[in-house]
Design a protein around this motif. Structure first.
Motif, PDB file in Angstrom:
ATOM      1  N   LEU A  59       0.842  -1.192   0.000  1.00  0.00           N
ATOM      2  CA  LEU A  59       0.000   0.000   0.000  1.00  0.00           C
ATOM      3  C   LEU A  59       0.882   1.249   0.000  1.00  0.00           C
ATOM      4  N   LYS A  60       0.806   1.988  -1.080  1.00  0.00           N
ATOM      5  CA  LYS A  60       1.651   3.169  -1.222  1.00  0.00           C
ATOM      6  C   LYS A  60       1.081   4.334  -0.416  1.00  0.00           C
ATOM      7  N   PRO A  61       1.898   5.022   0.374  1.00  0.00           N
ATOM      8  CA  PRO A  61       1.391   6.160   1.152  1.00  0.00           C
ATOM      9  C   PRO A  61       1.045   7.343   0.251  1.00  0.00           C
ATOM     10  N   VAL A  62       0.193   8.221   0.774  1.00  0.00           N
ATOM     11  CA  VAL A  62      -0.173   9.428   0.031  1.00  0.00           C
ATOM     12  C   VAL A  62       0.354  10.690   0.710  1.00  0.00           C
ATOM     13  N   THR A  63       0.793  10.572   1.961  1.00  0.00           N
ATOM     14  CA  THR A  63       1.450  11.676   2.659  1.00  0.00           C
ATOM     15  C   THR A  63       2.647  11.111   3.412  1.00  0.00           C
ATOM     16  N   SER A  64       3.455  11.995   3.940  1.00  0.00           N
ATOM     17  CA  SER A  64       4.588  11.538   4.742  1.00  0.00           C
ATOM     18  C   SER A  64       4.106  11.066   6.110  1.00  0.00           C
ATOM     19  N   PHE A  65       4.916  10.273   6.746  1.00  0.00           N
ATOM     20  CA  PHE A  65       4.600   9.658   8.028  1.00  0.00           C
ATOM     21  C   PHE A  65       4.357  10.716   9.101  1.00  0.00           C
ATOM     22  N   ARG A  66       3.266  10.573   9.824  1.00  0.00           N
ATOM     23  CA  ARG A  66       2.885  11.433  10.941  1.00  0.00           C
ATOM     24  C   ARG A  66       2.645  12.896  10.552  1.00  0.00           C
ATOM     25  N   SER A  67       2.368  13.141   9.282  1.00  0.00           N
ATOM     26  CA  SER A  67       2.178  14.530   8.853  1.00  0.00           C
ATOM     27  C   SER A  67       0.718  14.904   8.663  1.00  0.00           C
ATOM     28  N   ALA A  68      -0.183  13.915   8.564  1.00  0.00           N
ATOM     29  CA  ALA A  68      -1.576  14.229   8.260  1.00  0.00           C
ATOM     30  C   ALA A  68      -2.475  13.108   8.759  1.00  0.00           C
ATOM     31  N   TYR A  69      -3.733  13.466   8.968  1.00  0.00           N
ATOM     32  CA  TYR A  69      -4.749  12.501   9.383  1.00  0.00           C
ATOM     33  C   TYR A  69      -5.437  11.898   8.169  1.00  0.00           C
ATOM     34  N   ALA A  70      -5.595  10.586   8.170  1.00  0.00           N
ATOM     35  CA  ALA A  70      -6.424   9.904   7.176  1.00  0.00           C
ATOM     36  C   ALA A  70      -6.916   8.604   7.811  1.00  0.00           C
ATOM     37  N   TYR A  71      -8.215   8.483   7.941  1.00  0.00           N
ATOM     38  CA  TYR A  71      -8.816   7.359   8.654  1.00  0.00           C
ATOM     39  C   TYR A  71      -8.517   6.047   7.931  1.00  0.00           C
ATOM     40  N   ASP A  72      -8.112   5.049   8.691  1.00  0.00           N
ATOM     41  CA  ASP A  72      -7.869   3.730   8.110  1.00  0.00           C
ATOM     42  C   ASP A  72      -8.410   2.649   9.031  1.00  0.00           C
ATOM     43  N   ASN A  73      -8.564   1.472   8.495  1.00  0.00           N
ATOM     44  CA  ASN A  73      -8.950   0.290   9.266  1.00  0.00           C
ATOM     45  C   ASN A  73      -7.841  -0.748   9.328  1.00  0.00           C
ATOM     46  N   VAL A  74      -7.005  -0.764   8.299  1.00  0.00           N
ATOM     47  CA  VAL A  74      -6.063  -1.871   8.155  1.00  0.00           C
ATOM     48  C   VAL A  74      -5.027  -1.916   9.279  1.00  0.00           C
ATOM     49  N   LEU A  75      -4.667  -0.771   9.835  1.00  0.00           N
ATOM     50  CA  LEU A  75      -3.664  -0.809  10.895  1.00  0.00           C
ATOM     51  C   LEU A  75      -4.237  -1.320  12.213  1.00  0.00           C
ATOM     52  N   TYR A  76      -5.552  -1.261  12.366  1.00  0.00           N
ATOM     53  CA  TYR A  76      -6.155  -1.930  13.519  1.00  0.00           C
ATOM     54  C   TYR A  76      -6.085  -3.443  13.364  1.00  0.00           C
ATOM     55  N   MET A  77      -6.044  -3.943  12.124  1.00  0.00           N
ATOM     56  CA  MET A  77      -5.780  -5.372  11.920  1.00  0.00           C
ATOM     57  C   MET A  77      -4.390  -5.719  12.444  1.00  0.00           C
ATOM     58  N   VAL A  78      -3.427  -4.845  12.181  1.00  0.00           N
ATOM     59  CA  VAL A  78      -2.073  -5.060  12.690  1.00  0.00           C
ATOM     60  C   VAL A  78      -2.095  -5.095  14.216  1.00  0.00           C
ATOM     61  N   ALA A  79      -2.862  -4.173  14.813  1.00  0.00           N
ATOM     62  CA  ALA A  79      -2.991  -4.171  16.269  1.00  0.00           C
ATOM     63  C   ALA A  79      -3.550  -5.500  16.764  1.00  0.00           C
ATOM     64  N   GLY A  80      -4.512  -6.051  16.035  1.00  0.00           N
ATOM     65  CA  GLY A  80      -5.055  -7.357  16.401  1.00  0.00           C
ATOM     66  C   GLY A  80      -4.015  -8.459  16.323  1.00  0.00           C
ATOM     67  N   GLN A  81      -3.202  -8.430  15.268  1.00  0.00           N
ATOM     68  CA  GLN A  81      -2.130  -9.411  15.143  1.00  0.00           C
ATOM     69  C   GLN A  81      -1.100  -9.250  16.259  1.00  0.00           C
ATOM     70  N   LEU A  82      -0.838  -8.003  16.638  1.00  0.00           N
ATOM     71  CA  LEU A  82       0.133  -7.755  17.705  1.00  0.00           C
ATOM     72  C   LEU A  82      -0.391  -8.293  19.040  1.00  0.00           C
ATOM     73  N   ILE A  83      -1.684  -8.098  19.307  1.00  0.00           N
ATOM     74  CA  ILE A  83      -2.269  -8.656  20.529  1.00  0.00           C
ATOM     75  C   ILE A  83      -2.088 -10.164  20.559  1.00  0.00           C
ATOM     76  N   GLU A  84      -2.301 -10.811  19.426  1.00  0.00           N
ATOM     77  CA  GLU A  84      -2.125 -12.258  19.357  1.00  0.00           C
ATOM     78  C   GLU A  84      -0.674 -12.654  19.603  1.00  0.00           C
ATOM     79  N   ALA A  85       0.263 -11.912  19.005  1.00  0.00           N
ATOM     80  CA  ALA A  85       1.678 -12.252  19.163  1.00  0.00           C
ATOM     81  C   ALA A  85       2.135 -12.096  20.612  1.00  0.00           C
TER      82      ALA A  85
END
Length: 524
Positions: free
Chosen positions: A162-188
């Motif tokens: 997934l290609k970013p559209v802004t630089s890291f930590r520079s702007a707000y854009a709502y997403d869902n996919v990183l909460y999936m990562v959070a779910g995987q991290l809880i499992e790990a």
């Protein structure tokens, strides 16, 4: 016995505790009248004041025409309000000393990758929750919308494409996919699936006995609401209310972003815990006050859109995203809230900490105007403001928006250029790949072209020529938002790439067709 007594108490309209304020006079009748006028089949409402529930009630029916009444224990899928539960699950692990909010993700998920190697090295657990990664709005949502056959682990693996559209930590854009990562991290970290950890350590530990984290448990409950939407008026959101197939829900790979089903009774418990900074109604703590404060702490500034004149008073002066919550202001009060939507259901959860008040409203349809209208009606009541008939104002704005969207859709669909296609239909047949989504297959038969989205079960249908080398999907499943599919030719007249965009101007942002870039797969 304790469960039975609780049910009896919750069946009461208001609790006989003199120190508590009451909901607005006639509020139950108001809710029922609005529900009927809006055409919402069923609703659940929970209101908590000064640490105690004062209203926990169901309205209407679980499925349109069924006559089965919604109760205080009817479970509703609650969409992205579940993000706060995933944040709370992480807070438990912080309290246990197993993680820190500012731990790097790769220290717990060594194989995790983002598009940019530097972001991969630097992104933290906090970053997963606050929508500042650089990804675009709803990026990657087609990995679970409208459904998916992908595992959560495979979905997380694909985020590197997934290609970013802004630089890291520079702007707000709502997403869902990183909460999936959070779910995987809880499992790990915990050794338990997100579903099991949240069920055991959040829901059951909190005393939330009705609510569930997976579809098997939801379908096993007899007291569950059914999804509804308006489908027959030209665009989704327009037309007559109709029941949907409850088993055709979003992919469970995205459950950490919003995969819970919660009853009004359990919402009341959740509100109590939040307002008490993690303290359980029955005694003890779910999470520490320190973590409660951390989850409400503003992190990412959010853009403030211009509201129409009728809704100007609702426009905040500040708006930020915290850990699974938004933080804003309304008439001088700090508001902690989050809304949620999955196909056929919508929910809003609102906290007013300074007044020690919270409320949640759930519906089994997509008529969100009633949620926002009632939410602001309750806010005005508890903040001592005059009545403003917010439900009527939100309904009017919704009608205008839908009418404008339908007119724009009809205008474009009704005036295609009389040109193309450039190739015989067989020239478009083939398999095409997008790195993060996977494959689509375009096939031909005697009736013309068909398209099949291979990562999404039953997302297939006809491709009808629109104009030039653009076609429009006619999915077999009419609940799926249609898309314009454009084949781009190279200098030799061969297909070089395929792009898409949603046909409806008011389509949910999770239909992120515009982020797809397919190229031909050689030999297929």
């Amino acid at each position: 016995m304790k469960r039975i007594l609780t049910a009896v108490i919750l069946a009461s309209v208001a609790f006989p505790v003199a120190a508590l304020a009451a909901p607005p006079e006639g509020f139950e009748a108001r809710v029922e009248a609005l529900r009927r006028a809006t055409g919402v089949p069923g609703m659940g409402v929970a209101i908590v004041e000064n640490g105690a529930p004062v209203l926990v009630k169901g309205f209407g029916e679980k499925r349109i025409g069924s006559g089965e009444a919604v109760t205080a224990h009817t479970i509703f899928p609650t969409g992205s309000t579940g993000k706060a539960f995933t944040a709370a699950a992480l807070a438990l692990l912080v309290d246990q000393g197993k993680i820190g909010w500012d731990d790097r993700v790769i220290d717990h998920l060594p194989d995790f990758r983002m598009w940019d190697a530097w972001v991969t090295r630097e992104i933290t657990i906090r970053d997963l929750l606050v929508h500042r990664s650089g990804l675009g709005l709803g990026a990657g949502d087609l990995l679970f919308v409208p459904r998916s056959q992908l595992s959560r682990a495979e979905t997380v693996r694909r985020l590197r494409y997934l290609k970013p559209v802004t630089s890291f930590r520079s702007a707000y854009a709502y997403d869902n996919v990183l909460y999936m990562v959070a779910g995987q991290l809880i499992e790990a970290v915990s050794g338990q699936r997100w579903e099991d950890f949240v069920r055991e350590h959040v829901l059951r530990a909190a005393g939330m006995r009705d609510s569930v984290t997976d579809d098997n448990d939801r379908f096993a409950s007899a007291d569950r609401a059914q999804p509804h939407a308006r489908m027959n008026g030209g665009l989704r959101g327009v037309g007559d209310q109709e029941a949907l197939d409850e088993r055709d829900g979003l992919g469970r790979n995205a459950a950490p972003a919003g995969g819970l089903a919660v009853s009004p009774a359990d919402m009341a418990t959740w509100l109590q815990i939040q307002l008490a900074h993690g303290k359980l109604p029955q005694g003890g703590q779910l999470f520490s006050p320190a973590q409660g404060a951390e989850m409400w702490k503003p992190v990412t500034p959010m853009p403030i859109g211009e509201e129409p004149e009728a809704l100007k008073l609702t426009q905040p002066n500040f708006l930020n995203y915290a850990l699974g919550w938004t933080v804003s202001d309304y008439r001088g009060a700090r508001i902690i809230q989050h809304s949620g939507a999955v196909f056929g259901f919508q929910t809003i959860v609102v906290l007013v900490p300074e007044k020690n008040v919270g409320f949640a409203i759930e519906i089994n349809s997509e008529d969100g105007e009633i949620l926002r209208g009632l939410a602001y009606e309750l806010l005005d009541h508890y903040l001592g403001q005059p009545a403003n008939d917010w439900p009527a104002k939100f309904a009017a704005v919704k009608r205008q928006r839908v009418a404008a969207g339908l007119a724009a859709f009809k205008e474009k669909a009704g005036k295609p250029a009389k040109s193309g296609p450039s190739l015989p239909l067989t020239g478009y047949v083939g398999t095409y790949n997008d790195p993060w989504y996977g494959d689509i297959a375009v096939t031909g038969d005697q009736r013309g072209l068909r398209i099949d989205f291979k990562s999404t079960p039953r997302m297939s249908g006809r491709l009808e020529h629109f104009q030039y080398d653009s076609f429009v999907t006619r999915f077999d499943d009419k609940t799926i938002e249609p898309a314009y599919v454009t084949f781009n030719l190279d200098a030799e007249g061969k297909i070089a790439r395929v792009t898409m965009k949603a046909a409806s101007p008011i389509a949910d942002f999770s239909y992120d067709y515009h982020d797809l870039l397919f190229t031909p797969v050689k030999g297929r």
